[in-house]
Design a protein around this motif. Sequence first.
Motif, mmCIF file in Angstrom:
data_model
loop_
_atom_site.group_PDB
_atom_site.id
_atom_site.type_symbol
_atom_site.label_atom_id
_atom_site.label_comp_id
_atom_site.label_asym_id
_atom_site.label_seq_id
_atom_site.Cartn_x
_atom_site.Cartn_y
_atom_site.Cartn_z
ATOM 1 N N SER A 1 0.704 -1.227 0.206
ATOM 2 C CA SER A 1 -0.077 0.128 -0.093
ATOM 3 C C SER A 1 0.953 1.217 0.014
ATOM 4 O O SER A 1 0.743 2.263 0.884
ATOM 5 N N GLY A 2 1.928 1.342 -0.701
ATOM 6 C CA GLY A 2 2.792 2.483 -1.031
ATOM 7 C C GLY A 2 3.782 2.334 -0.202
ATOM 8 O O GLY A 2 4.701 3.243 -0.394
ATOM 9 N N SER A 3 4.048 1.404 0.709
ATOM 10 C CA SER A 3 5.298 1.268 1.427
ATOM 11 C C SER A 3 6.239 0.269 0.858
ATOM 12 O O SER A 3 5.803 -1.015 0.573
ATOM 13 N N TYR A 4 7.306 0.538 0.647
ATOM 14 C CA TYR A 4 8.150 -0.265 -0.284
ATOM 15 C C TYR A 4 9.026 -0.986 0.216
ATOM 16 O O TYR A 4 9.926 -0.569 1.336
ATOM 17 N N HIS A 5 9.494 -2.295 0.226
ATOM 18 C CA HIS A 5 10.163 -3.194 1.132
ATOM 19 C C HIS A 5 11.340 -4.113 0.052
ATOM 20 O O HIS A 5 10.459 -4.867 -0.638
ATOM 21 N N ALA A 6 12.446 -4.032 0.055
ATOM 22 C CA ALA A 6 13.178 -5.015 -0.714
ATOM 23 C C ALA A 6 13.348 -6.295 0.303
ATOM 24 O O ALA A 6 13.694 -5.921 1.489
ATOM 25 N N GLY A 7 13.681 -7.360 -0.526
ATOM 26 C CA GLY A 7 13.537 -8.741 -0.033
ATOM 27 C C GLY A 7 14.397 -9.723 -0.810
ATOM 28 O O GLY A 7 14.192 -9.612 -1.836
ATOM 29 N N ASP A 8 14.627 -10.742 -0.130
ATOM 30 C CA ASP A 8 15.297 -11.796 -0.675
ATOM 31 C C ASP A 8 14.302 -12.981 -0.115
ATOM 32 O O ASP A 8 14.162 -13.408 1.019
ATOM 33 N N TYR A 9 13.689 -13.972 -1.307
ATOM 34 C CA TYR A 9 12.740 -14.692 -1.148
ATOM 35 C C TYR A 9 13.233 -16.164 -1.603
ATOM 36 O O TYR A 9 13.747 -16.345 -2.675
ATOM 37 N N TRP A 10 12.895 -17.134 -0.920
ATOM 38 C CA TRP A 10 13.183 -18.435 -1.261
ATOM 39 C C TRP A 10 11.896 -19.264 -1.413
ATOM 40 O O TRP A 10 11.089 -19.162 -0.661
ATOM 41 N N GLY A 11 11.905 -20.287 -2.418
ATOM 42 C CA GLY A 11 10.886 -21.443 -2.513
ATOM 43 C C GLY A 11 11.365 -22.410 -1.715
ATOM 44 O O GLY A 11 12.289 -22.580 -0.963
ATOM 45 N N GLN A 12 10.524 -23.391 -1.691
ATOM 46 C CA GLN A 12 10.302 -24.835 -0.820
ATOM 47 C C GLN A 12 11.348 -25.662 -1.194
ATOM 48 O O GLN A 12 11.789 -26.469 -0.663
#
Length: 123
Positions: A104-115
């Motif tokens: 909702s307009g707040s931006y967050h960078a991240g690193d994501y993993w699958g299972q």
Amino acid sequence: QVQLVESGGGLVQVGGSLRLSCAASGSIFSISAMAWYRQTPGKQRELVAVITSGGMTNYADSVKGRFTISRDGAKNTVYLEMSSLKPEDTAVYYCNVAAVMDYSGSYHAGDYWGQGTQVTVSS
């Protein structure tokens, strides 16, 4: 959060081929890179291949010429075409996505993993 759904792993004979897929979903604003890693018991997770949003690719030396990474930006999906498979390619393969999420307009960078998805190459 990003949801990553992997598919395509399985059992294949030496010299065979497999295609892995990983679809990302969620409140994604942008994806800068998508990658595949693999891990075997007792060893560190290692990078197999990576593709940037601009289409640049990089491969581990052990898979160059045999594996091809590609992506469908419209579907936020990354693929790994694996051919001439060897027993040493046996591992759990993990999808990884570097993304910016829009909350909702707040931006967050991240690193994501699958299972993870198991690939077994039998000799």
